[in-house]
Design a protein around this motif. Structure first.
Motif, short mmCIF file in Angstrom:
data_model
loop_
_atom_site.label_atom_id
_atom_site.label_comp_id
_atom_site.label_asym_id
_atom_site.label_seq_id
_atom_site.Cartn_x
_atom_site.Cartn_y
_atom_site.Cartn_z
N GLY A 7 87.22 4.77 156.63
CA GLY A 7 86.33 5.89 156.89
C GLY A 7 85.68 5.80 158.26
N LEU A 8 85.22 4.59 158.62
CA LEU A 8 84.61 4.33 159.92
C LEU A 8 85.15 3.00 160.41
CD1 LEU A 8 82.46 4.87 162.15
CD2 LEU A 8 80.82 3.66 160.69
N ILE A 9 85.66 2.96 161.64
CA ILE A 9 86.32 1.75 162.12
C ILE A 9 86.00 1.50 163.59
CG2 ILE A 9 88.42 3.07 162.61
CD1 ILE A 9 90.03 0.55 161.98
N THR A 10 85.75 0.23 163.95
CA THR A 10 85.57 -0.15 165.35
C THR A 10 86.68 -1.10 165.82
OG1 THR A 10 84.14 -2.05 164.84
CG2 THR A 10 83.08 0.09 165.17
N TYR A 11 87.68 -1.32 165.00
CA TYR A 11 88.84 -2.15 165.33
C TYR A 11 89.81 -1.31 166.18
CZ TYR A 11 93.02 -4.98 164.47
OH TYR A 11 94.14 -5.76 164.61
N LYS A 12 90.39 -1.78 167.29
CA LYS A 12 90.43 -3.12 167.77
C LYS A 12 89.44 -3.39 168.89
CE LYS A 12 95.42 -3.92 167.09
NZ LYS A 12 96.67 -4.27 167.80
N LYS A 13 89.02 -2.37 169.60
CA LYS A 13 88.24 -2.57 170.82
C LYS A 13 86.81 -3.01 170.53
CE LYS A 13 91.48 -1.33 173.72
NZ LYS A 13 92.05 -2.28 174.71
N GLY A 14 86.26 -2.65 169.36
CA GLY A 14 84.89 -3.00 169.05
C GLY A 14 83.88 -2.08 169.73
N TRP A 15 82.61 -2.35 169.45
CA TRP A 15 81.53 -1.55 170.04
C TRP A 15 80.28 -2.42 170.12
CZ3 TRP A 15 78.04 2.56 167.40
CH2 TRP A 15 77.29 3.23 168.38
N LYS A 16 79.81 -2.68 171.34
CA LYS A 16 78.61 -3.48 171.56
C LYS A 16 77.74 -2.77 172.60
CE LYS A 16 80.96 -7.89 170.65
NZ LYS A 16 81.35 -9.21 171.20
N PRO A 17 76.99 -1.76 172.19
CA PRO A 17 76.16 -1.03 173.14
C PRO A 17 75.05 -1.91 173.70
CG PRO A 17 75.61 -0.40 170.90
CD PRO A 17 76.83 -1.26 170.82
N ILE A 18 74.64 -1.65 174.93
CA ILE A 18 73.55 -2.41 175.55
C ILE A 18 72.24 -2.15 174.82
CG2 ILE A 18 72.22 -2.73 177.66
CD1 ILE A 18 74.74 -2.01 179.23
N LYS A 19 71.96 -0.87 174.56
CA LYS A 19 70.80 -0.51 173.76
C LYS A 19 71.24 -0.41 172.30
CE LYS A 19 68.47 2.06 177.44
NZ LYS A 19 67.89 3.38 177.83
N PRO A 20 70.34 -0.71 171.35
CA PRO A 20 70.74 -0.65 169.94
C PRO A 20 71.36 0.69 169.57
CG PRO A 20 68.56 -1.62 170.17
CD PRO A 20 68.94 -1.12 171.53
N GLY A 21 72.53 0.63 168.94
CA GLY A 21 73.21 1.84 168.49
C GLY A 21 72.86 2.13 167.04
N VAL A 22 72.69 3.39 166.71
CA VAL A 22 72.34 3.80 165.35
C VAL A 22 73.34 4.84 164.86
CG1 VAL A 22 70.60 4.85 163.86
CG2 VAL A 22 69.88 3.35 165.74
N ILE A 23 73.90 4.59 163.68
CA ILE A 23 74.72 5.59 163.00
C ILE A 23 74.00 5.93 161.72
CG2 ILE A 23 76.99 6.13 162.05
CD1 ILE A 23 78.12 3.82 163.69
N ASP A 24 73.67 7.19 161.53
CA ASP A 24 72.82 7.60 160.40
C ASP A 24 73.52 8.62 159.52
OD1 ASP A 24 70.05 7.66 159.13
OD2 ASP A 24 70.31 9.78 159.62
#
Length: 294
Positions: A7-24
Motif C-alpha cells: 500500500g505504501l512503500i519506500t523500497y528501494k531508494k528510501g526516504w530520509k527527509p532533513i526535516k521530520p516528514g509526516v504522513i497522516d
C-alpha cells in the motif's frame, strides 16, 4: 490504498527527509504488505488504518527511525469476514521487523498509541522478528513502544523467537508496559531461551512463555534489564588468535564462556553489573591484551 503488493512503500531508494516528514491519515487494505519501509528515517506516520493486509508493516533494512502514532492495525475485519464467508483469516502479521544489527546508528520502529485488532488468523503474530540477509551480525533493540493495546486477539499471537538459527542467539525484546509478554507478568524482557542469555540472571528470573511450550525457545524474564554489549580487543595480541571470552560477575561469582568472532569481537546480552573478563587464545592460554573496547 489497495494494490495487492504494497500500500505504501519506500523500497528501494528510501526516504530520509532533513526535516521530520509526516504522513497522516493513510488507509492501506488488502495488500501483501500494508506499509514497507527501507532505508527510511525521520518519519512520523499518524492516524494510519492498516486493514486486512497479510503484513501490516514490514520494517526492512538500514532504517533510521520511524514512528507509527495514533493508528490501528486490523488483521481480519468484519468486512472481510462477510465478503469471504470466513470467521478468520489464514495468515496475518501486525509488524514484521528485521534484526537491528547496528543499534548505535539504526533507529528503531516506535509504536505510540497503536492498537492491534482481531489477530485470530490460523497463523497470526502481532509482532514478528525477521532474519534479514542484510542485517545479520547480532540483535539490537527492534521495537520501542508506549500505550499499545492488543484487543480481540489470542495470547499466542504475542512475539516468540526461533530455535535453531544461530542468528537468533542474542535476540531480545523489552516489554516495558507488560503488553507483549504473558498476561500474568509485569514489565520485563522476552529473550531467546538459551544458557548464554540467562547466564548472569537470577535462577528463577525467567520462564518459558506459555504459548511456546512445544519448542520452548522463548522465555520471559520479569523485572530484569538486558542490554546488547560489544567487546572488542585490539593490539599485537590479536596475532595469536582469539578463541573465547570468559566473563565472571564480580558480585555473584557466576561465570560463562562465550565464543568470539575471528577478530575477538564478543556479542553479548547482559544485565547490569561489574564483570571481569579473560580472553583465551586458540591454544587455550590466557591472553594479555593491549586494548579492549566496550
Amino acid at each position: 490504498h489497495s494494490c495487492k503488493s504494497e500500500g505504501l512503500i519506500t523500497y528501494k531508494k528510501g526516504w530520509k527527509p532533513i526535516k521530520p516528514g509526516v504522513i497522516d491519515g493513510f488507509i492501506s487494505y488488502n495488500n501483501n504488505e500494508g506499509v514497507k519501509v527501507h532505508i527510511t528515517g525521520n518519519i512520523i506516520m499518524t492516524n494510519f488504518l492498516l486493514v486486512d493486509n497479510v503484513v501490516g508493516i514490514r520494517y526492512g533494512a538500514w532504517n533510521e527511525g520511524v514512528v507509527l502514532k495514533d493508528s490501528s492495525i486490523v488483521a481480519f475485519s468484519q468486512d472481510a469476514k462477510l465478503r469471504r464467508g470466513k470467521t478468520r483469516g489464514y495468515y496475518c502479521i501486525g509488524v514484521e521487523s528485521s534484526f537491528n544489527d547496528q543499534p548505535y546508528r539504526m533507529g528503531r520502529l516506535m509504536l505510540d498509541n497503536v492498537t492491534f485488532v482481531d489477530f485470530n488468523c490460523l497463523v497470526a503474530r502481532v509482532l514478528d522478528h525477521r532474519w534479514h540477509n542484510l542485517m545479520t551480525a547480532d540483535m539490537g533493540d527492534l521495537f520501542g513502544y508506549k500505550d499499545v493495546v492488543i484487543t480481540g486477539s489470542e495470547e499466542k499471537t504475542k512475539p516468540i523467537f526461533e530455535c535453531d538459527d544461530p542468528h537468533w542467539q542474542n535476540v531480545f525484546m523489552e516489554d516495558n508496559e507488560s503488553t507483549f509478554g504473558p498476561a500474568d507478568k509485569g514489565a520485563g524482557f522476552l529473550i531467546r531461551n538459551n544458557d548464554r542469555m540467562k547466564a548472569f540472571l537470577p535462577e528463577d528470573a525467567c520462564e518459558v512463555v506459555p504459548y511456546d511450550v512445544e519448542d520452548k525457545c522463548t522465555a520471559f524474564c520479569e523485572g530484569v534489564c538486558m542490554r546488547l554489549v560489544w567487546v572488542l580487543p585490539g593490539g599485537k595480541s590479536s596475532k595469536i588468535g582469539y578463541k573465547e571470552l570468559k566473563l565472571t560477575h564480580s558480585d555473584t561469582g557466576k561465570e560463562y564462556t562465550f565464543a568470539v568472532l575471528e577478530n575477538g569481537k564478543a556479542v553479548l546480552v547482559l544485565p547490569p553489573g561489574k564483570y571481569e573478563g579473560d580472553y583465551i587464545d586458540v591454544n587455550g592460554d590466557l591472553m594479555v591484551l593491549d586494548t579492549v573496547a566496550v
